[in-house]
Motif scaffolding. Structure first.
Motif, short mmCIF file in Angstrom:
data_model
loop_
_atom_site.label_atom_id
_atom_site.label_comp_id
_atom_site.label_asym_id
_atom_site.label_seq_id
_atom_site.Cartn_x
_atom_site.Cartn_y
_atom_site.Cartn_z
N THR A 229 36.01 39.53 43.24
CA THR A 229 34.75 39.60 43.38
C THR A 229 34.97 41.25 43.17
OG1 THR A 229 34.76 38.40 45.83
CG2 THR A 229 33.49 40.21 45.40
N ARG B 205 33.33 41.04 39.20
CA ARG B 205 32.04 40.32 38.93
C ARG B 205 31.00 41.67 39.13
NH1 ARG B 205 28.14 39.00 42.95
NH2 ARG B 205 29.85 38.74 44.45
N THR C 213 39.23 42.08 49.79
CA THR C 213 38.58 42.00 48.51
C THR C 213 39.06 41.44 47.15
OG1 THR C 213 37.16 43.65 49.39
CG2 THR C 213 36.62 42.08 47.15
N THR D 299 21.88 42.42 45.58
CA THR D 299 23.66 42.76 46.19
C THR D 299 23.83 44.07 46.19
OG1 THR D 299 24.55 41.82 43.89
CG2 THR D 299 24.32 40.13 45.44
N TRP E 126 33.86 36.22 34.90
CA TRP E 126 33.45 36.75 35.57
C TRP E 126 31.41 36.93 36.00
CZ3 TRP E 126 34.76 40.02 32.48
CH2 TRP E 126 34.30 40.69 30.94
#
Length: 421
Positions: free
Chosen positions: A357, A360, A353, A94, A284
């Motif tokens: 997110t 994390r 966002t 990612t 997270w």
């Protein structure tokens, strides 16, 4: 492991080595690449050539191993590209994480050794510094590219050049065209290189050593690569709601520059002004120690503030067309026990966002510390005793290959069987 399981691992290692070392031009290079890889994976405190040769039995040819790693003319970039393709499929990354690590040295003879700061020691000390680039997801990560940082004292064209170090360049095999380049630029160069291999990574992550460099953040934007990067508390910005005023222009002379009504403030002050009540609790991930999480492990939890801001500075102003500075996210961690925020990040992810997110992704950087720890403690990343430029790049590439193999073995097991390298 049972004998059958051990035999299966050996077979996996042979297949892995055959794939990764396929670019080698000669059969003997492929052979010694596999032997060196085995040496790194065998138990033992030191992973330099001589102790590895002693543990390798009939394959323990010290002279052949030393030649292969120090002076054999193979290009580590080809091996790194093979690793990147293999690990991209396995990890499903990612993000791309950028960082650097120190290689502590006693003497002055190794390529690019100088007194310089390294987080490995937490101070200025005698060392080499390597910049690395890692593929990462929540469940795995792997180092796929490296650069050896060349200090100004090793660059003949620099005002800070040290004649003794410059004189050693030839003996260390440092390419004539290699000069001092800032670490953030080395990181951008590696991103360009990995993209030339066909990798398409959606996000870049780095700590404040890179995030504080405005040119680095602008370089990521120019490449269309979103980022979440750490910054120091002294970085300045305007609130996202700030609107610049454009002075009246009569049409003669140089047009006046648009100005924000209030001066830019430090990101720390912006978060303090937002107030402690703006912080929200976020979990997270779950760690590796016993705790109260769903899986019986410790919850990684903290309090965070997220604000829309407009980073300020001359470099940003020069890069912007129009009066408005671009807006981005400012993320800050503010523990309930602390009187002020303690850590900061900038991100150009979209305005919608979610806070979870942002947190994390900012905290995903822990994967790089995990990689460094495994490569240094178990696989001998810092044990190379050669002094050449090529030898250093060969060694770190093969340690990355050994680490990638361990990662693939872990991913292939059931979670309850997974074990450290």
């Amino acid at each position: 492991m049972t004998p059958e399981e051990l035999a299966a691992v050996r077979c996996d290692l042979e297949d892995f080595a055959a794939d990764v070392f396929e670019p080698f031009a000669r059969v003997d290079q492929r052979r010694w690449g596999g032997v060196y890889l085995r040496g790194l994976l065998l138990d033992g405190q030191r992973k330099s050539v001589e102790p590895m040769a002693a543990r390798l039995g009939e394959d323990g040819n010290r002279q052949a191993l030393a030649h292969f790693i120090t002076s054999s003319p193979w290009d580590p970039v080809h091996v790194r590209a093979r690793l990147a393709w293999k690990m991209q499929d396995a990890i499903r990354p990612t993000a791309l994480i950028i960082d650097d690590t120190g290689f502590l040295k006693d003497g002055e003879a190794s390529a690019c050794v100088a007194r310089q700061y390294t987080g490995t020691a937490g101070k200025v000390t005698n060392c080499q510094v390597g910049v690395s680039l890692h593929l990462a997801s929540d469940h795995a990560s792997a180092a796929i590219d490296w650069r050896l940082f060349l200090p100004e004292t090793w660059d003949a064209s620099s005002p800070k050049a040290d004649p003794a170090k410059v004189a050693r360049r030839t003996k260390c095999g440092i390419p004539a065209g290699a000069g001092h380049v800032e670490k953030w630029q080395l990181a951008l160069d590696m991103i360009d290189e990995t993209r030339s291999w066909g990798l398409d990574i959606p996000l870049a992550i780095a700590d404040a050593g890179y995030g504080d460099a405005t040119a680095f953040r602008l370089g990521l934007q120019e490449r269309g690569l979103p980022y979440v990067v750490g910054i120091s508390s002294r970085v300045t910005a305007h609130l996202g709601s700030a609107v610049p005023s454009v002075p009246h222009y009569s049409g003669s002379g140089r047009p006046p520059t648009a100005r924000y009504p209030d001066p830019a403030q430090s990101v720390k002050q912006l978060v303090i002004d937002a107030g402690r009540d703006a912080a929200k609790g976020v979990q997270w991930r779950e760690g590796s120690r016993p705790g109260s999480g769903r899986s019986g492990l410790k919850r990684m939890y903290g309090r965070f503030v997220a604000l829309r801001v407009r980073p300020a500075g001359r470099e940003i102003r020069k890069a912007v067309d129009g009066p408005e500075l671009p807006a981005c996210w400012l993320l800050a961690q503010w523990p309930a026990s602390e009187p002020e925020p303690v850590q900061f990040w900038l991100s150009d992810l979209p305005p919608h966002t979610a806070l979870t997110t942002l947190v994390r992704l900012a905290k995903l950087r822990w994967r790089i510390e995990h990689d460094y720890r495994e490569m240094k403690q178990a696989l001998g990343l810092a044990h190379f005793e050669g002094r050449t430029w090529a030898g250093w790049h060969h060694h770190v590439t093969l340690v990355s290959a050994a680490h990638a193999f361990c990662t693939l073995q872990r991913l292939a097991r059931a979670p309850k069987e997974a074990a450290p390298a």
